[in-house]
Motif scaffolding. Structure first.
Motif, PDB file in Angstrom:
ATOM      1  N   ALA A   4      35.884  62.604  61.772  1.00  0.00           N
ATOM      2  CA  ALA A   4      37.017  62.937  62.548  1.00  0.00           C
ATOM      3  C   ALA A   4      36.764  63.630  63.904  1.00  0.00           C
ATOM      4  O   ALA A   4      36.025  64.146  64.075  1.00  0.00           O
ATOM      5  N   ASP A   5      37.691  62.998  65.121  1.00  0.00           N
ATOM      6  CA  ASP A   5      37.442  63.857  66.271  1.00  0.00           C
ATOM      7  C   ASP A   5      38.364  64.895  66.618  1.00  0.00           C
ATOM      8  O   ASP A   5      38.327  65.694  67.272  1.00  0.00           O
ATOM      9  N   HIS A  20      33.014  73.068  56.921  1.00  0.00           N
ATOM     10  CA  HIS A  20      32.854  71.605  56.540  1.00  0.00           C
ATOM     11  C   HIS A  20      33.345  70.750  58.132  1.00  0.00           C
ATOM     12  O   HIS A  20      33.315  69.699  58.081  1.00  0.00           O
ATOM     13  N   ILE A  21      33.823  71.680  59.082  1.00  0.00           N
ATOM     14  CA  ILE A  21      34.236  71.094  60.195  1.00  0.00           C
ATOM     15  C   ILE A  21      33.204  71.074  61.485  1.00  0.00           C
ATOM     16  O   ILE A  21      32.484  72.044  61.686  1.00  0.00           O
ATOM     17  N   GLU A  22      32.849  70.079  61.644  1.00  0.00           N
ATOM     18  CA  GLU A  22      31.724  69.796  62.877  1.00  0.00           C
ATOM     19  C   GLU A  22      32.110  70.619  64.047  1.00  0.00           C
ATOM     20  O   GLU A  22      33.394  70.386  64.639  1.00  0.00           O
ATOM     21  N   ALA A  27      39.599  71.091  66.401  1.00  0.00           N
ATOM     22  CA  ALA A  27      40.562  71.688  65.039  1.00  0.00           C
ATOM     23  C   ALA A  27      41.672  72.303  65.708  1.00  0.00           C
ATOM     24  O   ALA A  27      41.321  73.353  66.800  1.00  0.00           O
ATOM     25  N   ARG A  28      42.714  71.893  65.407  1.00  0.00           N
ATOM     26  CA  ARG A  28      44.204  72.730  66.023  1.00  0.00           C
ATOM     27  C   ARG A  28      44.956  73.065  64.969  1.00  0.00           C
ATOM     28  O   ARG A  28      45.185  72.384  63.968  1.00  0.00           O
ATOM     29  N   ASN A  42      41.871  58.403  63.787  1.00  0.00           N
ATOM     30  CA  ASN A  42      40.779  59.333  63.763  1.00  0.00           C
ATOM     31  C   ASN A  42      40.993  60.500  63.451  1.00  0.00           C
ATOM     32  O   ASN A  42      40.190  61.465  63.421  1.00  0.00           O
ATOM     33  N   ALA A  43      42.305  60.857  63.322  1.00  0.00           N
ATOM     34  CA  ALA A  43      42.625  62.331  63.112  1.00  0.00           C
ATOM     35  C   ALA A  43      42.705  62.576  61.810  1.00  0.00           C
ATOM     36  O   ALA A  43      43.102  61.637  60.695  1.00  0.00           O
TER      37      ALA A  43
END
Length: 173
Positions: A4-5, A20-22, A27-28, A42-43
């Motif tokens: 995910a972008d 777990h978030i690159e 991230a919003r 890709n969201a």
């Protein structure tokens, strides 16, 4: 989530998943739920709660669900799911929800109630006592967290939630 972008979620959901978030991922916090219908493929949308009960399950895309609060609470209180009905009172008209709950309890159902912080167990108990004076009420808070609380009572002595993250049961259980 690895590819995910862009990840959207509530502040709580993003906090729970933060490990777990690159770092390269944007991230919003969700500020406009209607705009979620227009996101690119890709969201990723992170959602806590029950996506097919009162959550974001109406959105397109794959749903990866955990154990629902409904299933979890039924197991904790040893309530057969086949004996229940569900009323969503989260951000809804509570008086209308009280009427629906009373109707379902009068039919012999155990009602699982998705509540919000403004939902009053005391007002529910008053409504239920008129028609079902032996009705039991359980408040299940922060299910699955280390500080989980499950309180049981009845219409004469209803349990009161201590936090804004709770669900309830009403009926003969």
């Amino acid at each position: 989530m690895e590819s995910a972008d862009l990840i959207y979620g509530s502040e709580r959901a993003l906090e729970l998943a933060s490990a777990h978030i690159e770092k390269k991922c944007d991230a919003r916090i969700i500020s406009d739920y209607k705009s979620l219908r227009t996101l690119t493929d890709n969201a990723v949308i992170l959602s806590t709660g029950d996506p097919m009960l009162a959550g974001l399950g109406y959105l397109d895309g794959e749903i990866v669900s955990g154990i629902s609060s409904y299933q979890y609470a039924c197991a904790k209180l040893k309530i057969a799911m086949t004996k229940t009905t569900i009323v969503n009172a989260h951000a809804k008209d509570h008086d209308k929800a009280f009427d629906e709950i009373c109707f379902d309890v009068s039919r012999g159902k155990i009602v699982f109630i998705i509540a919000d912080p403004e939902f009053s167990t005391e007002k529910l108990a008053e409504k239920l006592e008129e028609e079902s004076p032996d009705c039991k009420i359980a408040v299940c808070e922060r299910l699955g967290y280390p500080d989980e609380i499950i309180q049981k009572g009845d219409v004469r002595n209803p349990p009161s939630p201590r936090s804004g993250l709770f669900v309830l049961f009403a009926g003969d259980f």
